[in-house]
Write a protein that holds these residues in place. Structure first.
Motif, PDB file in Angstrom:
ATOM      1  N   ALA A 547      32.895  45.096  47.036  1.00 57.76           N
ATOM      2  CA  ALA A 547      33.081  44.093  45.986  1.00 57.76           C
ATOM      3  C   ALA A 547      34.583  43.221  46.569  1.00 57.76           C
ATOM      4  N   TYR A 548      34.457  41.917  46.571  1.00 56.31           N
ATOM      5  CA  TYR A 548      35.604  41.155  46.878  1.00 56.31           C
ATOM      6  C   TYR A 548      35.981  40.521  45.837  1.00 56.31           C
ATOM      7  N   MET A 549      37.225  40.938  45.428  1.00 57.66           N
ATOM      8  CA  MET A 549      38.024  40.436  44.048  1.00 57.66           C
ATOM      9  C   MET A 549      39.460  39.920  44.454  1.00 57.66           C
ATOM     10  N   ARG A 550      39.704  39.273  43.151  1.00 53.93           N
ATOM     11  CA  ARG A 550      41.150  38.606  43.330  1.00 53.93           C
ATOM     12  C   ARG A 550      41.538  38.280  41.839  1.00 53.93           C
ATOM     13  N   TYR A 551      42.751  38.169  41.705  1.00 56.47           N
ATOM     14  CA  TYR A 551      43.295  37.400  40.560  1.00 56.47           C
ATOM     15  C   TYR A 551      43.066  35.738  40.480  1.00 56.47           C
ATOM     16  N   GLU A 557      40.561  37.512  48.651  1.00 56.22           N
ATOM     17  CA  GLU A 557      40.131  38.618  48.032  1.00 56.22           C
ATOM     18  C   GLU A 557      40.439  39.845  48.542  1.00 56.22           C
ATOM     19  N   LEU A 558      40.592  40.858  47.891  1.00 52.18           N
ATOM     20  CA  LEU A 558      40.566  42.318  48.552  1.00 52.18           C
ATOM     21  C   LEU A 558      39.100  42.862  48.544  1.00 52.18           C
ATOM     22  N   ALA A 559      38.874  43.662  49.690  1.00 47.80           N
ATOM     23  CA  ALA A 559      37.392  44.057  49.660  1.00 47.80           C
ATOM     24  C   ALA A 559      37.697  45.728  49.244  1.00 47.80           C
ATOM     25  N   LEU A 560      36.958  45.986  48.243  1.00 46.77           N
ATOM     26  CA  LEU A 560      36.847  47.224  47.719  1.00 46.77           C
ATOM     27  C   LEU A 560      35.641  47.943  47.849  1.00 46.77           C
ATOM     28  N   ASP A 561      35.781  49.442  48.191  1.00 48.76           N
ATOM     29  CA  ASP A 561      34.528  50.178  48.252  1.00 48.76           C
ATOM     30  C   ASP A 561      34.098  50.704  47.044  1.00 48.76           C
ATOM     31  N   LEU A 562      32.937  50.618  46.605  1.00 48.70           N
ATOM     32  CA  LEU A 562      32.456  50.921  45.454  1.00 48.70           C
ATOM     33  C   LEU A 562      31.644  52.411  45.485  1.00 48.70           C
ATOM     34  N   PRO A 563      31.607  53.083  44.171  1.00 45.86           N
ATOM     35  CA  PRO A 563      31.270  54.422  44.105  1.00 45.86           C
ATOM     36  C   PRO A 563      29.607  54.526  44.576  1.00 45.86           C
ATOM     37  N   PHE A 579      40.345  47.762  41.530  1.00 48.25           N
ATOM     38  CA  PHE A 579      41.047  46.616  41.834  1.00 48.25           C
ATOM     39  C   PHE A 579      42.687  46.710  41.660  1.00 48.25           C
ATOM     40  N   GLU A 580      42.966  47.245  40.527  1.00 48.06           N
ATOM     41  CA  GLU A 580      44.389  47.350  40.208  1.00 48.06           C
ATOM     42  C   GLU A 580      44.927  48.448  41.197  1.00 48.06           C
ATOM     43  N   GLU A 597      38.387  38.042  39.022  1.00 49.49           N
ATOM     44  CA  GLU A 597      37.465  37.517  39.443  1.00 49.49           C
ATOM     45  C   GLU A 597      36.761  38.390  40.462  1.00 49.49           C
ATOM     46  N   ILE A 598      35.487  38.328  40.572  1.00 44.71           N
ATOM     47  CA  ILE A 598      34.471  38.774  41.668  1.00 44.71           C
ATOM     48  C   ILE A 598      34.002  37.575  42.386  1.00 44.71           C
ATOM     49  N   MET A 599      34.286  37.517  43.639  1.00 48.68           N
ATOM     50  CA  MET A 599      33.700  36.346  44.612  1.00 48.68           C
ATOM     51  C   MET A 599      32.472  36.656  44.917  1.00 48.68           C
ATOM     52  N   SER A 600      32.227  37.947  45.781  1.00 52.07           N
ATOM     53  CA  SER A 600      31.301  38.156  46.640  1.00 52.07           C
ATOM     54  C   SER A 600      30.624  39.716  46.516  1.00 52.07           C
TER      55      SER A 600
END
Length: 697
Positions: A547-551, A557-563, A579-580, A597-600
């Motif tokens: 997930a690509y998320m940001r404030y 955005e930050l790229a976050l690996d999901l479970p 994210f936090e 926000e989740i962008m992509s």
């Protein structure tokens, strides 16, 4: 069960490398000069040579894996097809407006790369979607028909179709493509919603235009190569290496040739990852230096850094923002014009400059004796005594030392009032410092250190420069893998079948619709599966989601690996915690009271990486084989020349140790040891170089 025989082919700017992995575990390699006018010729010549050397018939080859810089070079050299862009009326100038910023504020002569599509072929089409994909203005098909005279007059061969917010609803792009195909069936068509279905209009259109620009060229080349291979009895599957480190089918490569950009360097990163896993080296610096460029990549926790953005054709000293942005999955690395063919010159201010211009393979450095009269890094290495000439390119190319020295004297030594040795050493030091500076900047960008890392060095020129680069970076251990001269091609054999899908669905975390998200992941998985199963119909697959998320209000955005099970059981709180935690790791603390926000979303489906069978010898004590010969080598640290022994790598056994200064020669490269370095042959055939500060100076 019989092991399969595989071929790997890497076309670079200077050399074409071919590797044959035989059923008995032996690895044979060939290095030929790239034939730029007809790239398949060097490929076929290399394959035929290896088949002859191995005694294998063409029918024994079960798989061919191919990586190439042809798409990259076509973009840089502007050798693609005449291309047009159909875009939303009022938005034809997005490619020139870009981000409306200046990557170099104080240079009044600053220039960006010209758009691949000129303004008169950026054709406005009345239509409009809103950010959610709802139709605001219906598509005007008659406007497409009105564009035909302009397309015909400009002899357009390829068309990119990119409308505003088509990532949310591709209906208008799809209908436009269907209509245009009926009117002009010979045109190659690229839809931005297929190549790059993401927010950010400029990057999306730039990527679509780049894909359209190289599509006819790459489709023709790949088709011709497949036909030529089949005509020689090589009817096995042909897979293409992508910039993201995976393999894809010929048909997918024809549709999305932009994903082949940086495919060669990706193979090198795959090789470095594999070595990191096998030897449990958590932190590596991958150093790949070929004939045209040097590539540096950071490996942490056995994985290379990945990104979804890349720039081609950076014009301003390789500065970020000065190139054409491409949004594709790519292994994150820094690539600079510092290879064996990088040309040296003295500028008007009396400064020595090396690269990024390259002699390539035509005519090549002066040492190649093919008409080149300007000195390159290879000429400097030859003058310094770092190259064992009999082994250069496996003996396929005779080096002209007199021509090399003459070029150094004319273009470097005399302008700087130096002798040939000092000029060669200056060229080498400049290119080594250029690479060191690039490595430092790349590591600093990610907040990572270099000194505690081991370095893996491969490519035809890297073992010649590895110890000096390591000294500049504070690295104390270097690994030269077996078959280092063709390392990227060897890495192709380790790559998984893979394909990545991205979807932009901008929404707040609090407003996230979980049922729709689960359906979105199912659609993405089906799309990726359709591609991967073409090449790996029965392979066990691994899925990775991000997930690509940001404030809200932030620009990146930050790229976050999901479970692993997130796509089946999406959870808002899991996203918030991820994210936090990542934001805190990067910036010390989260921001309270601001909407997330989740962008992509991305989904990567890959076959499990093939097991690498390594023949590990026994580390023993024995007499080191006598060096085959000696050669004069100029030592960087003292500036003196000494006769040093030349050892043949093929004659070394696990456990053998060599004290510098010395040269270790093999088919495609030479490993150079200064007098403060020691070498030993590891159980897997790798040369391990370690710095010895107590060695005599």
């Amino acid at each position: 069960m019989r092991s399969s025989a595989k071929l790997a082919v890497d076309i670079g700017g200077t050399f074409t490398d071919v590797v044959l992995a035989a059923p008995d575990g032996k690895v044979l390699s060939s290095k030929l000069l790239t034939t730029h006018q007809a790239p398949h010729e060097a490929v076929l010549a290399g394959i035929e040579s290896l088949l002859q050397d191995s005694g294998l018939p063409a029918g024994a080859i079960d798989l061919i894996i191919h990586g190439t810089t042809l798409a990259t070079n076509a973009l840089i050299e502007r050798r693609g097809a005449n291309t047009a862009l159909l875009t939303t009326a009022g938005h034809r100038d997005v490619l020139e407006l870009a981000h409306e910023d200046r990557f170099e504020q104080y240079d009044i002569n600053m220039q960006r790369p010209a758009p691949l599509v000129p303004r008169d072929l950026r054709l406005p089409i009345p239509e409009r979607m809103d950010v959610h994909g709802r139709i605001l203005l219906p598509l005007d098909l008659k406007a497409i028909e009105a564009c035909l005279p302009a397309l015909d007059a400009a002899e357009v061969r390829s068309v990119a179709i990119g409308y505003l917010h088509a990532y949310a609803n591709p209906e208008h792009e799809q209908r436009s493509a269907e209509h245009l195909h009926r009117l002009r069936p010979d045109l190659a068509l690229t839809l931005a919603s297929e190549v790059c279905p993401e927010i950010r209009e400029y990057e999306r259109l730039s990527t679509a235009c780049a894909n359209a620009y190289v599509q006819p060229l790459m489709a023709t080349y790949l088709g011709r190569l497949a036909t030529q291979l089949a005509g020689r009895g090589l009817t096995c599957p042909l897979l293409l290496m992508t910039s993201g480190g995976g393999l894809t089918t010929l048909e997918t490569a024809r549709r999305f040739p932009i994903r082949l950009v940086e495919s060669g360097p990706a193979g090198g990163a795959i090789l470095a990852q594999d070595l990191a896993r096998r030897d449990r080296r958590r932190h590596l610096l991958s150093f790949d230096m070929g004939g045209t460029t040097a590539k540096l990549c950071l490996i942490d926790d056995f994985q290379a850094l990945h990104s979804r953005s890349f720039e081609v054709d950076r014009r301003y000293r390789f500065k970020k923002g000065s190139g054409l942005p491409i949004r594709i999955p790519v292994i994150e690395m820094v690539e600079i014009g510092a290879g064996g063919g990088s040309l040296a010159r003295v500028d008007k201010l009396g400064r020595l400059q090396v690269g990024p211009q390259s002699a390539g393979s035509e005519p090549g450095p002066a040492a190649y004796g093919r008409g080149g009269d300007r000195p390159a890094v290879t000429d400097a290495d030859l003058q310094l005594g770092r190259i064992v000439t009999a082994a250069f390119a496996n003996g396929a190319l005779r080096l002209d030392q007199a021509a090399s020295q003459a070029a150094l004297l004319q273009h470097v030594a005399r302008p700087l009032t130096l002798d040939a040795d000092a000029a060669a050493l200056a060229v080498s030091e400049v290119v080594d410092e250029t690479m060191a500076a690039a490595a430092r900047a790349h590591a600093a960008e990610f907040g990572l250190a270099l000194a505690e890392r081991d370095m893996i060095a491969f490519g035809g020129a890297a073992p010649l420069h590895a110890t000096r680069l390591a000294e500049k970076l504070g690295v104390r251990r270097i690994i030269i893998p077996a078959h280092a001269g063709v390392g990227s091609a060897l890495g192709f054999l380790l790559a998984p079948i893979a394909f990545e899908v991205v979807r932009s669905r901008p929404q707040t975390l609090s407003g996230l619709e979980l049922d729709n998200l689960q359906e979105l992941f199912e659609q993405m998985q089906a799309e990726a599966l359709a591609v991967v199963r073409q090449a790996a119909p029965k392979a066990e697959l691994n899925m990775r989601c991000q997930a690509y998320m940001r404030y809200r209000g932030q620009g990146h955005e930050l790229a976050l690996d999901l479970p692993q099970d997130f796509h089946q059981h999406p959870d808002r709180e899991v996203l918030r915690r991820l994210f936090e935690a990542e934001y805190t790791r990067l910036y010390s603390r989260p921001i309270s009271g601001v909407e997330i926000e989740i962008m992509s979303w991305t989904l990567n489906l890959a076959s499990l990486a093939p097991d690498q069978t390594v023949s590990r010898g026994t580390l023993g004590e024995r007499c080191l084989p006598s060096p085959a010969q000696q050669q004069s080598l100029l030592l960087c640290d003292t500036g003196e020349r000494r006769m040093v022994p030349i050892y043949q790598r093929a004659e070394l056994q696990p456990g053998d140790r060599i004290a510098g200064p010395a040269l270790i020669s093999e088919a495609q490269t030479t490993t150079v040891l200064g007098q403060t370095w020691r070498a030993r042959l590891d159980a897997d055939g790798s040369i391990i170089l370690e710095r010895d500060d107590e060695a005599d100076q």
